[in-house]
Design a protein around this motif. Structure first.
Motif, PDB file in Angstrom:
ATOM      1  N   PHE A  21     -31.943  15.042 -23.848  1.00  0.00           N
ATOM      2  CA  PHE A  21     -30.863  14.240 -22.569  1.00  0.00           C
ATOM      3  C   PHE A  21     -30.314  15.722 -22.718  1.00  0.00           C
ATOM      4  CE2 PHE A  21     -28.487  12.905 -26.081  1.00  0.00           C
ATOM      5  CZ  PHE A  21     -27.162  13.359 -26.956  1.00  0.00           C
ATOM      6  N   ASP A  22     -29.133  15.464 -21.898  1.00  0.00           N
ATOM      7  CA  ASP A  22     -28.861  17.284 -21.444  1.00  0.00           C
ATOM      8  C   ASP A  22     -27.116  17.121 -21.628  1.00  0.00           C
ATOM      9  OD1 ASP A  22     -30.553  18.660 -20.806  1.00  0.00           O
ATOM     10  OD2 ASP A  22     -30.512  18.372 -18.683  1.00  0.00           O
ATOM     11  N   HIS A  23     -26.149  17.574 -22.047  1.00  0.00           N
ATOM     12  CA  HIS A  23     -24.984  17.681 -22.308  1.00  0.00           C
ATOM     13  C   HIS A  23     -23.973  18.789 -22.353  1.00  0.00           C
ATOM     14  CE1 HIS A  23     -24.657  19.555 -26.415  1.00  0.00           C
ATOM     15  NE2 HIS A  23     -26.158  19.281 -27.007  1.00  0.00           N
ATOM     16  N   ALA A  24     -23.012  19.306 -22.123  1.00  0.00           N
ATOM     17  CA  ALA A  24     -22.352  20.541 -21.911  1.00  0.00           C
ATOM     18  C   ALA A  24     -22.428  21.273 -23.699  1.00  0.00           C
ATOM     19  CB  ALA A  24     -20.957  20.224 -21.512  1.00  0.00           C
ATOM     20  N   GLU A  25     -22.579  22.618 -24.029  1.00  0.00           N
ATOM     21  CA  GLU A  25     -21.893  23.230 -24.849  1.00  0.00           C
ATOM     22  C   GLU A  25     -20.625  23.764 -24.492  1.00  0.00           C
ATOM     23  OE1 GLU A  25     -20.761  25.285 -28.437  1.00  0.00           O
ATOM     24  OE2 GLU A  25     -22.817  23.907 -27.897  1.00  0.00           O
ATOM     25  N   CYS A  49     -18.361  16.754 -26.878  1.00  0.00           N
ATOM     26  CA  CYS A  49     -18.258  15.776 -25.546  1.00  0.00           C
ATOM     27  C   CYS A  49     -18.178  15.841 -24.235  1.00  0.00           C
ATOM     28  CB  CYS A  49     -16.767  15.682 -26.428  1.00  0.00           C
ATOM     29  SG  CYS A  49     -15.682  16.439 -25.641  1.00  0.00           S
ATOM     30  N   LEU A  50     -18.783  16.912 -23.728  1.00  0.00           N
ATOM     31  CA  LEU A  50     -18.412  16.573 -22.168  1.00  0.00           C
ATOM     32  C   LEU A  50     -20.204  16.370 -21.861  1.00  0.00           C
ATOM     33  CD1 LEU A  50     -16.331  18.986 -21.736  1.00  0.00           C
ATOM     34  CD2 LEU A  50     -15.916  16.734 -21.727  1.00  0.00           C
ATOM     35  N   GLY A  51     -19.770  16.256 -20.400  1.00  0.00           N
ATOM     36  CA  GLY A  51     -20.935  15.911 -20.047  1.00  0.00           C
ATOM     37  C   GLY A  51     -21.996  14.549 -20.311  1.00  0.00           C
ATOM     38  N   TRP A  52     -22.107  13.806 -21.322  1.00  0.00           N
ATOM     39  CA  TRP A  52     -23.719  12.850 -21.305  1.00  0.00           C
ATOM     40  C   TRP A  52     -22.176  11.345 -20.736  1.00  0.00           C
ATOM     41  CZ3 TRP A  52     -22.602  10.549 -26.250  1.00  0.00           C
ATOM     42  CH2 TRP A  52     -22.099  11.098 -26.894  1.00  0.00           C
ATOM     43  N   GLY A  53     -23.185  10.042 -21.142  1.00  0.00           N
ATOM     44  CA  GLY A  53     -22.174   9.245 -21.291  1.00  0.00           C
ATOM     45  C   GLY A  53     -22.048   8.169 -20.191  1.00  0.00           C
ATOM     46  N   ALA A 145     -17.717  19.636 -16.003  1.00  0.00           N
ATOM     47  CA  ALA A 145     -19.104  19.075 -16.518  1.00  0.00           C
ATOM     48  C   ALA A 145     -19.092  17.835 -16.590  1.00  0.00           C
ATOM     49  CB  ALA A 145     -17.763  18.870 -18.030  1.00  0.00           C
ATOM     50  N   TYR A 146     -18.162  16.359 -15.553  1.00  0.00           N
ATOM     51  CA  TYR A 146     -18.573  15.747 -15.421  1.00  0.00           C
ATOM     52  C   TYR A 146     -19.517  15.422 -14.030  1.00  0.00           C
ATOM     53  CZ  TYR A 146     -17.205  10.989 -12.553  1.00  0.00           C
ATOM     54  OH  TYR A 146     -17.870   9.391 -12.285  1.00  0.00           O
ATOM     55  N   GLY A 147     -20.498  14.157 -14.839  1.00  0.00           N
ATOM     56  CA  GLY A 147     -22.140  14.332 -14.065  1.00  0.00           C
ATOM     57  C   GLY A 147     -23.572  15.098 -14.693  1.00  0.00           C
ATOM     58  N   LEU A 148     -22.784  15.940 -15.401  1.00  0.00           N
ATOM     59  CA  LEU A 148     -24.089  17.475 -16.128  1.00  0.00           C
ATOM     60  C   LEU A 148     -25.296  17.181 -16.831  1.00  0.00           C
ATOM     61  CD1 LEU A 148     -23.289  20.812 -17.706  1.00  0.00           C
ATOM     62  CD2 LEU A 148     -24.315  19.203 -18.700  1.00  0.00           C
ATOM     63  N   GLY A 149     -24.962  16.299 -17.709  1.00  0.00           N
ATOM     64  CA  GLY A 149     -26.020  15.524 -18.245  1.00  0.00           C
ATOM     65  C   GLY A 149     -26.210  13.774 -17.903  1.00  0.00           C
ATOM     66  N   GLY A 150     -25.819  13.529 -16.560  1.00  0.00           N
ATOM     67  CA  GLY A 150     -25.863  12.242 -15.666  1.00  0.00           C
ATOM     68  C   GLY A 150     -25.040  10.693 -16.584  1.00  0.00           C
ATOM     69  N   PHE A 151     -25.593   9.991 -16.300  1.00  0.00           N
ATOM     70  CA  PHE A 151     -24.539   9.118 -16.252  1.00  0.00           C
ATOM     71  C   PHE A 151     -24.527   7.659 -17.305  1.00  0.00           C
ATOM     72  CE2 PHE A 151     -22.268  10.617 -12.535  1.00  0.00           C
ATOM     73  CZ  PHE A 151     -21.358  11.671 -12.752  1.00  0.00           C
TER      74      PHE A 151
END
Length: 170
Positions: A21-25, A49-53, A145-151
């Protein structure tokens, strides 16, 4: 004179447990932050912690880093890197203190800690930070970062409803 850094984010793909999955580095002046942390603690397995969940959780994390939401550790410490499987602070996290003053956000006191009660105090990460960021650019970057890797939770990304894959459950 204080050196002002530039905070950036890079979409990064996590391969491995619990799934891909994708997240923010986090990038500081164009350099990823997590490899510096792993030099001190090579066994850590955490992600930004950002961009996923789910949407509400992503917004909570953004608010926390913008200081408009509550800290998630005692002593006003805020998680920056979390468990990739569940995001639970009991699994351990890299935490920081964030201050806002004079048109800047400051990240300091980097540490590894857990909310499971097994650790009396955060374990400092020496030589990392403090970092000073220009307020408006910082806020824009964190919000991006909001929504970067989906929700969704990462482990739901590869789950299928029974019967959809053509495989049977045993």
């Amino acid at each position: 004179m204080t050196v002002v850094s530039v905070l950036g984010l890079r979409r990064q793909t996590r391969i491995g447990f619990p799934c891909t999955f994708d997240h923010a580095e986090f990038l500081i002046d164009g350099e990823p932050l997590y490899p510096k942390i792993r030099q001190l603690y090579p066994n850590l397995d955490e992600i930004g912690c950002l961009g996923w969940g789910p949407e509400t959780l992503q917004q909570t994390r953004i608010d926390r880093l913008l200081l408009t939401g509550d800290a998630d550790f005692p002593d006003d410490r805020r998680s920056l890197y979390l468990c990739p499987a569940c995001g639970d602070l009991g699994c351990g996290a890299v935490s920081i203190r964030i201050e806002r003053a004079d048109g800047r956000f400051v990240w300091s006191a980097f540490a590894e800690e857990s909310a499971d009660g097994s650790q009396a105090a955060p374990t400092p990460l020496p030589g990392i930070g403090p970092f000073y960021f220009e307020e408006d650019a910082y806020m824009k970057t964190i919000r991006s970062a909001y929504g970067l890797g989906g929700f969704h939770w990462p482990n739901q990304a590869e789950r299928e409803t029974p019967g959809e894959s053509g495989e049977r459950e045993d």
